[in-house]
Write a protein that holds these residues in place. Structure first.
Motif, PDB file in Angstrom:
ATOM      1  N   UNK A  46      69.924  57.410  -3.361  1.00 40.98           N
ATOM      2  CA  UNK A  46      70.626  56.814  -2.227  1.00 40.98           C
ATOM      3  C   UNK A  46      69.628  56.419  -1.140  1.00 40.98           C
ATOM      4  N   UNK A  47      70.073  55.484  -0.309  1.00 40.55           N
ATOM      5  CA  UNK A  47      69.254  54.944   0.777  1.00 40.55           C
ATOM      6  C   UNK A  47      69.288  55.921   1.948  1.00 40.55           C
ATOM      7  N   UNK A  48      68.172  56.599   2.177  1.00 41.77           N
ATOM      8  CA  UNK A  48      68.148  57.664   3.186  1.00 41.77           C
ATOM      9  C   UNK A  48      68.153  57.134   4.620  1.00 41.77           C
ATOM     10  N   UNK A  49      68.130  55.802   4.772  1.00 37.31           N
ATOM     11  CA  UNK A  49      68.205  55.274   6.139  1.00 37.31           C
ATOM     12  C   UNK A  49      69.626  55.422   6.675  1.00 37.31           C
ATOM     13  N   UNK A  50      70.615  55.304   5.772  1.00 34.88           N
ATOM     14  CA  UNK A  50      71.996  55.424   6.268  1.00 34.88           C
ATOM     15  C   UNK A  50      72.809  56.499   5.543  1.00 34.88           C
ATOM     16  N   UNK A  51      72.262  57.041   4.474  1.00 40.58           N
ATOM     17  CA  UNK A  51      72.990  58.102   3.764  1.00 40.58           C
ATOM     18  C   UNK A  51      72.166  59.379   3.822  1.00 40.58           C
ATOM     19  N   UNK A  52      72.848  60.513   3.887  1.00 38.25           N
ATOM     20  CA  UNK A  52      72.101  61.768   3.834  1.00 38.25           C
ATOM     21  C   UNK A  52      72.545  62.593   2.637  1.00 38.25           C
ATOM     22  N   UNK A  53      71.789  63.636   2.377  1.00 40.71           N
ATOM     23  CA  UNK A  53      72.041  64.465   1.194  1.00 40.71           C
ATOM     24  C   UNK A  53      73.442  65.069   1.198  1.00 40.71           C
ATOM     25  N   UNK A  54      73.900  65.489   2.371  1.00 47.03           N
ATOM     26  CA  UNK A  54      75.220  66.143   2.442  1.00 47.03           C
ATOM     27  C   UNK A  54      76.317  65.160   2.033  1.00 47.03           C
ATOM     28  N   UNK A  55      76.206  63.901   2.503  1.00 44.21           N
ATOM     29  CA  UNK A  55      77.212  62.887   2.154  1.00 44.21           C
ATOM     30  C   UNK A  55      77.189  62.637   0.651  1.00 44.21           C
ATOM     31  N   UNK A  56      76.000  62.496   0.092  1.00 50.66           N
ATOM     32  CA  UNK A  56      75.890  62.219  -1.344  1.00 50.66           C
ATOM     33  C   UNK A  56      76.404  63.401  -2.149  1.00 50.66           C
ATOM     34  N   UNK A  57      76.118  64.620  -1.690  1.00 48.55           N
ATOM     35  CA  UNK A  57      76.591  65.815  -2.410  1.00 48.55           C
ATOM     36  C   UNK A  57      78.122  65.855  -2.401  1.00 48.55           C
ATOM     37  N   UNK A  58      78.718  65.514  -1.253  1.00 46.16           N
ATOM     38  CA  UNK A  58      80.201  65.524  -1.183  1.00 46.16           C
ATOM     39  C   UNK A  58      80.786  64.421  -2.062  1.00 46.16           C
ATOM     40  N   UNK A  59      80.159  63.252  -2.019  1.00 51.00           N
ATOM     41  CA  UNK A  59      80.618  62.138  -2.861  1.00 51.00           C
ATOM     42  C   UNK A  59      80.516  62.540  -4.340  1.00 51.00           C
ATOM     43  N   UNK A  60      79.383  63.111  -4.711  1.00 44.92           N
ATOM     44  CA  UNK A  60      79.152  63.503  -6.102  1.00 44.92           C
ATOM     45  C   UNK A  60      80.147  64.589  -6.529  1.00 44.92           C
ATOM     46  N   UNK A  61      80.411  65.547  -5.635  1.00 47.97           N
ATOM     47  CA  UNK A  61      81.393  66.608  -5.950  1.00 47.97           C
ATOM     48  C   UNK A  61      82.750  66.006  -6.273  1.00 47.97           C
ATOM     49  N   UNK A  62      83.128  64.984  -5.489  1.00 49.25           N
ATOM     50  CA  UNK A  62      84.438  64.367  -5.684  1.00 49.25           C
ATOM     51  C   UNK A  62      84.469  63.614  -7.016  1.00 49.25           C
ATOM     52  N   UNK A  63      83.429  62.828  -7.260  1.00 51.53           N
ATOM     53  CA  UNK A  63      83.316  62.074  -8.532  1.00 51.53           C
ATOM     54  C   UNK A  63      83.396  63.034  -9.708  1.00 51.53           C
ATOM     55  N   UNK A  64      82.639  64.123  -9.592  1.00 52.33           N
ATOM     56  CA  UNK A  64      82.599  65.139 -10.648  1.00 52.33           C
ATOM     57  C   UNK A  64      83.981  65.758 -10.855  1.00 52.33           C
ATOM     58  N   UNK A  65      84.701  65.999  -9.745  1.00 52.02           N
ATOM     59  CA  UNK A  65      86.014  66.662  -9.869  1.00 52.02           C
ATOM     60  C   UNK A  65      86.984  65.781 -10.651  1.00 52.02           C
ATOM     61  N   UNK A  66      86.886  64.448 -10.479  1.00 49.97           N
ATOM     62  CA  UNK A  66      87.782  63.555 -11.230  1.00 49.97           C
ATOM     63  C   UNK A  66      87.451  63.565 -12.719  1.00 49.97           C
ATOM     64  N   UNK A  67      86.171  63.723 -13.053  1.00 48.75           N
ATOM     65  CA  UNK A  67      85.788  63.741 -14.468  1.00 48.75           C
ATOM     66  C   UNK A  67      86.119  65.092 -15.110  1.00 48.75           C
ATOM     67  N   UNK A  68      85.972  66.167 -14.319  1.00 45.81           N
ATOM     68  CA  UNK A  68      86.251  67.495 -14.879  1.00 45.81           C
ATOM     69  C   UNK A  68      87.750  67.752 -14.974  1.00 45.81           C
TER      70      UNK A  68
END
Ligand code: CAO
Length: 262
Positions: free
Chosen positions: A230-252
């Motif tokens: 992800x582009x660290x100029x406008x995205x941070x790790x916490x946002x990506x982790x939350x996004x990824x958690x949500x994506x993962x929850x739909x697949x699981x």
């Protein structure tokens, strides 16, 4: 019975015998110069631009047990429509539903005007390996499409892409990208963002691995790795982790996706 996870070609062991003809034995191979052409030229431009983006990576693993079973159930119904149903349409739909919650992951940064453009459409690109090189067509307006419609569009893009006859509109206007290297192999990757997008996910091969269940028992699990950049100029790790958690929850829990299907 074991569920086949990858195509025969993807699981075939690579053995020296697979190389039908031995290369000529010579110590005197002259250098060869070849002009750059087509998609390679495009890739040089895009990837050089991508190099100015400060990337950060975030990885996780996804338990695919339920989705493997679900796809197996739905494959036949899709085939009745002449549509091949792989995991990609689920990865793409889950990403779109998650993007609805995290619109910044589907945005563009305009440094000159100091603005962020939040894109209304989820035009989800997929890296495609073809004989003429890497191409990244996108499925337009995924937010409006059913999983079957996404699968049909993917089939079309793959068919046209393999022939090398994708149209300009197929390969432009992407807002977010997924790269399923797992259809070839691999676990983790370090994907490079496709500007002007701000994030990309690379997906590895589903592997059967031991994992603990909620009772502490070791169970045979079908695990998949995802690597986000992800582009660290406008995205941070916490946002990506939350996004990824949500994506993962739909697949699981693929049933949870039903709530959002149009
Ligand atoms: N794990 C396990 N199985 C997988 C898998 C994964 N991650 N991805 C695909 N498979 C399975 C599919 O489900 C399908 O199985 P069935 O034959 O049982 O239906 C089989 O492998 C073949 O799938 P496919 O490759 O034809 O279709 P797809 O929709 O999964 O992927 C595409 C399409 C275009 C993403 C893929 O063909 C491709 O080109 N991948 C390479 C992408 C790439 O090069 N990335 C790097 C970019 S950076 O240089």
């Amino acid at each position: 019975a074991d569920i086949p996870l990858v195509s025969a070609s993807a699981t075939t062991k690579i053995v020296p015998a697979a190389v039908k003809r031995l290369p000529p034995v010579t110590t005197n191979v002259p250098d060869r110069r070849e002009p750059l052409k087509g998609y390679t030229k495009g890739m040089i431009k895009t990837m050089t631009a991508a190099n100015s983006i400060p990337h950060f990576g975030y990885c996780d693993e996804v338990n695919m047990g339920e989705l493997v079973a679900l796809r197996n159930q739905l494959k036949k119904s899709s085939a009745d429509y002449g549509v091949k149903l792989t995991f990609m349409p689920f990865f793409i739909k889950a990403a779109s539903v998650a993007l609805t919650q995290f619109p910044i992951v589907n945005s563009s940064l305009d440094v000159a005007s100091e603005t962020i453009l939040y894109k209304g459409s989820h035009n989800i690109g997929l890296a495609m390996d073809t004989k003429i090189g890497l191409i990244v067509p996108n499925v337009k307006n995924v937010q409006q499409l059913s999983i079957l419609e996404i699968a049909a569009e993917l089939n079309r893009l793959q068919e046209v892409g393999l022939k090398g006859s994708l149209k300009t509109e197929d390969i432009t206007g992407g807002t977010f990208t997924l790269s399923n290297i797992g259809s070839i192999g691999g676990t983790y990757m370090k994907p490079v963002i496709m500007p002007p997008e701000v994030a990309i996910g690379a997906i590895g091969k589903i592997q059967v691995l031991p994992r603990f269940d909620s009772n502490g028992n070791v169970v045979r699990s079908q695990m998949l790795n995802v690597s986000w950049s992800a582009d660290h100029r406008i995205l941070d790790g916490a946002t990506m982790a939350r996004f990824s958690n949500l994506w993962k929850s739909y697949l699981e829990n693929p049933a949870s996706l039903l709530l959002y299907l149009k």
